[in-house]
Design a protein around this motif. Structure first.
Motif, short mmCIF file in Angstrom:
data_model
loop_
_atom_site.label_atom_id
_atom_site.label_comp_id
_atom_site.label_asym_id
_atom_site.label_seq_id
_atom_site.Cartn_x
_atom_site.Cartn_y
_atom_site.Cartn_z
N GLU A 20 -5.55 6.71 -15.92
CA GLU A 20 -6.76 7.36 -16.41
C GLU A 20 -7.17 8.53 -15.51
N VAL A 21 -6.96 8.36 -14.21
CA VAL A 21 -7.29 9.43 -13.26
C VAL A 21 -6.38 10.63 -13.50
N ARG A 22 -5.10 10.38 -13.67
CA ARG A 22 -4.17 11.48 -13.91
C ARG A 22 -4.51 12.19 -15.22
N TYR B 57 -9.16 8.49 10.66
CA TYR B 57 -10.29 9.34 10.32
C TYR B 57 -10.61 9.32 8.83
N THR B 58 -9.58 9.19 8.04
CA THR B 58 -9.76 9.31 6.59
C THR B 58 -9.81 7.94 5.91
N TYR B 59 -9.90 6.86 6.70
CA TYR B 59 -9.85 5.57 6.02
C TYR B 59 -11.02 5.32 5.06
N PRO B 60 -12.19 5.97 5.28
CA PRO B 60 -13.23 5.79 4.25
C PRO B 60 -12.76 6.27 2.87
N ILE B 61 -11.90 7.27 2.85
CA ILE B 61 -11.40 7.77 1.56
C ILE B 61 -10.44 6.76 0.97
N SER B 62 -9.61 6.19 1.83
CA SER B 62 -8.68 5.17 1.34
C SER B 62 -9.45 3.95 0.84
N PHE C 95 -4.99 10.32 -2.06
CA PHE C 95 -4.51 11.69 -1.90
C PHE C 95 -5.33 12.67 -2.74
N TYR C 96 -5.70 12.25 -3.94
CA TYR C 96 -6.52 13.12 -4.79
C TYR C 96 -7.97 13.14 -4.32
N TYR C 97 -8.46 11.98 -3.88
CA TYR C 97 -9.86 11.93 -3.41
C TYR C 97 -10.07 12.78 -2.17
N MET C 98 -9.02 12.97 -1.38
CA MET C 98 -9.15 13.76 -0.15
C MET C 98 -9.66 15.16 -0.44
N ARG D 228 -19.36 5.99 -3.43
CA ARG D 228 -20.23 6.42 -4.54
C ARG D 228 -20.25 7.94 -4.67
N GLU D 229 -20.26 8.62 -3.54
CA GLU D 229 -20.23 10.09 -3.58
C GLU D 229 -18.93 10.60 -4.20
N ILE D 230 -17.83 9.96 -3.82
CA ILE D 230 -16.53 10.39 -4.36
C ILE D 230 -16.49 10.16 -5.86
N VAL D 231 -16.97 9.00 -6.29
CA VAL D 231 -17.00 8.69 -7.72
C VAL D 231 -17.83 9.73 -8.47
#
Ligand code: TRP
Length: 376
Positions: free
Chosen positions: A349-351, A144-149, A97-100, A176-179
């Motif tokens: 850690e993300v939060r 559509y969004t499964y790459p994010i998941s 949800f946050y990566y979206m 890697r892009e999201i990271v």
């Protein structure tokens, strides 16, 4: 030195076949047994399977055990590899949800794997949405969004290494892009994973028994890990070879000849000693086939022997676990609890990095207390 961590997984939409075995399963067992990794997570991606099977949840539900049995029968060991079920780790959804917010719609549209899969499944794109014959077949948002998941699956475990087939390359790139984006906005938190591709070229993509590019359940051209010796024999005997190799004397082609592609992927020098001592190696066998005078049946018999030798221990382990289904589910439950603890740590850690851990944020509470106190 950071830890070396593996994460990989499969959608539970069917039993696993030889394509999975050469492309990933045998490699996972090797990686597990190498002792080089601090943690290994193997995920049964039921939530991802539901992204394009929303109307068939029973298929996904029934296949979880099939995939788990295939894992165990290939030699994955729950003491060394944590096997778990994706949906039982809800932390993964929160991360996604946050990566979206870090991925654009156009970036998703460019993902080549998603593009191919959309075409394969006959989903309509936005332009044809008005077409009444296509109604109801639009692309589900979740699909559509499964790459994010998938980026959540990988990063939740701080995976450094993702052993997958080449078709998954775009997913790793997207991860890697999201990271990269997350870390540059919120500070160094997530680990950039590397893909680990199969080594042998014949393993990159094993063709089906009909010679089609890929072994795939929907094409009905698979040899399953759970096939009996008799089924393997029948399937190999009906395999495609060189259509111009009509008589034994005819010279034959080895390239594009599926039986030889399988031998490239599965045979080892010791198999020749054991089953065809008159040939010192696969190269010698190919050479004879090209020259002419070598019949398909002889080559197929060798392949049957090789495959059954590889599959026999797999069948034996499967037979054992099939008699202990309750134990297999208990193993998955323990694995899911362990996976959940690891993902929860990353989520914490993300939060913190995103500064949405309000109740642990003394600084925020103190500063705002100070501000409002000073106004009175
Ligand atoms: N997409 C993978 C497949 O279809 C399954 C999968 C889901 C996966 N999440 C993953 C693989 C994370 C590697 C890492 O086979």
């Amino acid at each position: 030195m950071g830890k070396k961590i593996i994460l990989t997984g499969d959608r539970p939409t069917g039993r696993l076949h030889l394509g999975h075995y050469v492309g990933s399963l045998s490699r996972r067992v090797e990686l597990q047994n190498s002792g080089e990794y601090d943690d290994i997570y193997i995920m049964i991606a039921d939530a991802q399977a539901l992204t394009d099977n929303a109307d068939n949840p029973e298929k996904v539900r029934q296949n979880i055990i099939e995939v788990a049995l295939d894992y165990l029968s290939c030699g994955l060991d729950p003491e060394r590899s944590t096997m778990f079920i994706q949906s039982q780790v809800p932390e993964l959804c929160e991360l996604a949800f946050y990566y979206m917010n870090l991925v654009t719609v156009s970036r998703l549209e460019r993902n080549p794997t998603v593009k191919t899969e959309i075409a394969l499944r006959g989903f309509s794109t936005s332009e044809s949405e008005g077409d009444p014959t296509q109604r109801g077949k639009g692309i589900p948002v979740g699909f559509y969004t499964y790459p994010i998941s998938q980026a959540s699956d990988i990063t939740a475990f701080k995976a450094t290494t993702v052993p997958v087939g080449e078709d998954q390359q775009p997913m790793i790139e997207q991860t890697r892009e999201i990271v990269h984006k997350f870390n540059s906005i919120y500070g160094q938190t997530l680990v950039e994973p590397e893909i680990l591709l199969p080594e042998n070229a014949a393993c990159l993509r094993l063709p089906g028994t009909d010679g089609k590019a890929k072994m795939s359940k929907s094409l009905g051209n698979c040899i399953y890990l759970s096939d009996t010796a008799e089924e393997v024999k029948k399937k190999v005997m009906s395999m495609y070879t060189d259509p111009d190799h009509l008589r034994v004397e005819d010279p034959g082609k080895v390239e594009g000849n599926t039986v030889f592609t399988y031998l490239d992927a599965f045979s080892r020098p010791e198999h020749f000693e054991k089953y065809l001592p008159e040939y010192p190696s696969l190269d010698a066998l190919k050479e004879h086939y090209r020259r002419g005078g070598l019949g398909d049946v002889k080559v197929k018999r060798l392949l049957i022997a090789v495959l059954n030798e590889i599959l026999e221990p797999v069948r034996e382990r499967r037979a054992y676990f099939e008699q202990n289904i309750g134990e297999v589910y208990a193993m998955l439950e323990r694995g899911s609890a362990r996976a959940r603890a690891a993902a929860a740590q990353t989520l914490k850690e993300v939060r913190h990095a995103m500064r949405i851990d309000y109740f642990e944020d003394r600084e925020l509470i103190d500063a705002q207390s100070e501000y409002y106190r000073s106004r009175h």
